[in-house]
Motif scaffolding. Sequence first.
Motif, PDB file in Angstrom:
ATOM      1  N   ILE A  21       0.839  -1.197   0.000  1.00  0.00           N
ATOM      2  CA  ILE A  21       0.000   0.000   0.000  1.00  0.00           C
ATOM      3  C   ILE A  21       0.880   1.256   0.000  1.00  0.00           C
ATOM      4  O   ILE A  21       0.644   2.196  -0.763  1.00  0.00           O
ATOM      5  N   ARG A  25       1.107   4.124  -2.953  1.00  0.00           N
ATOM      6  CA  ARG A  25       0.977   5.560  -2.675  1.00  0.00           C
ATOM      7  C   ARG A  25       2.155   6.345  -3.251  1.00  0.00           C
ATOM      8  O   ARG A  25       2.001   7.490  -3.662  1.00  0.00           O
ATOM      9  N   ASP A  47      -5.705  -0.620   2.520  1.00  0.00           N
ATOM     10  CA  ASP A  47      -5.319   0.711   2.967  1.00  0.00           C
ATOM     11  C   ASP A  47      -6.216   1.103   4.133  1.00  0.00           C
ATOM     12  O   ASP A  47      -7.439   1.133   4.002  1.00  0.00           O
ATOM     13  N   GLN A  52      -9.605   0.458   0.832  1.00  0.00           N
ATOM     14  CA  GLN A  52      -9.418  -0.127  -0.499  1.00  0.00           C
ATOM     15  C   GLN A  52      -8.272  -1.125  -0.486  1.00  0.00           C
ATOM     16  O   GLN A  52      -7.275  -0.921   0.203  1.00  0.00           O
ATOM     17  N   LEU A  57      -6.824   0.748  -4.864  1.00  0.00           N
ATOM     18  CA  LEU A  57      -6.031   1.950  -4.616  1.00  0.00           C
ATOM     19  C   LEU A  57      -5.342   2.423  -5.896  1.00  0.00           C
ATOM     20  O   LEU A  57      -5.315   3.624  -6.181  1.00  0.00           O
ATOM     21  N   ASP A  83     -14.759  -1.210  -0.229  1.00  0.00           N
ATOM     22  CA  ASP A  83     -14.023  -0.202   0.533  1.00  0.00           C
ATOM     23  C   ASP A  83     -14.937   0.421   1.594  1.00  0.00           C
ATOM     24  O   ASP A  83     -16.078  -0.008   1.768  1.00  0.00           O
TER      25      ASP A  83
END
Length: 127
Positions: A21, A25, A47, A52, A57, A83
């Motif tokens: 995750i 990002r 996340d 998600q 994501l 989510d």
Amino acid sequence: MSVSYLFEAERGLLEKGPEIIVAIRKSDHGTVEQILAEDPNQINSVDFVTGQNAAMLCVSGRMPKLSAEVLQHAHALDLRHLDRFGHDLLDVAGLTGSEELVDLVLEVYERSGKHLLNNWPDEPSVT
């Protein structure tokens, strides 16, 4: 990007969570690929901010190349995951407004989740 997401970023919380995750990002393709090569089930990592999974994501971040790389491991993906807003992967793709991402996700559902797309009964029930 939502305001709450920005507040989370300010507090440094976006650096926390499952390794995949954090890599998504940061748009770190190499790390994401390495993690999924070692353990395809990491595609289901969640996340903590959005709820998600890794695939969602990528798609919600409007990252078509990274999404395509992650979705190569869709055989391990839980397509029923929702989510925090009650959206599944197909909903998330639709919300992006990107035809490319929607098509990419539909291909995944056609390969791995036909039973989720075509779940209508053959004949309507009369009750």
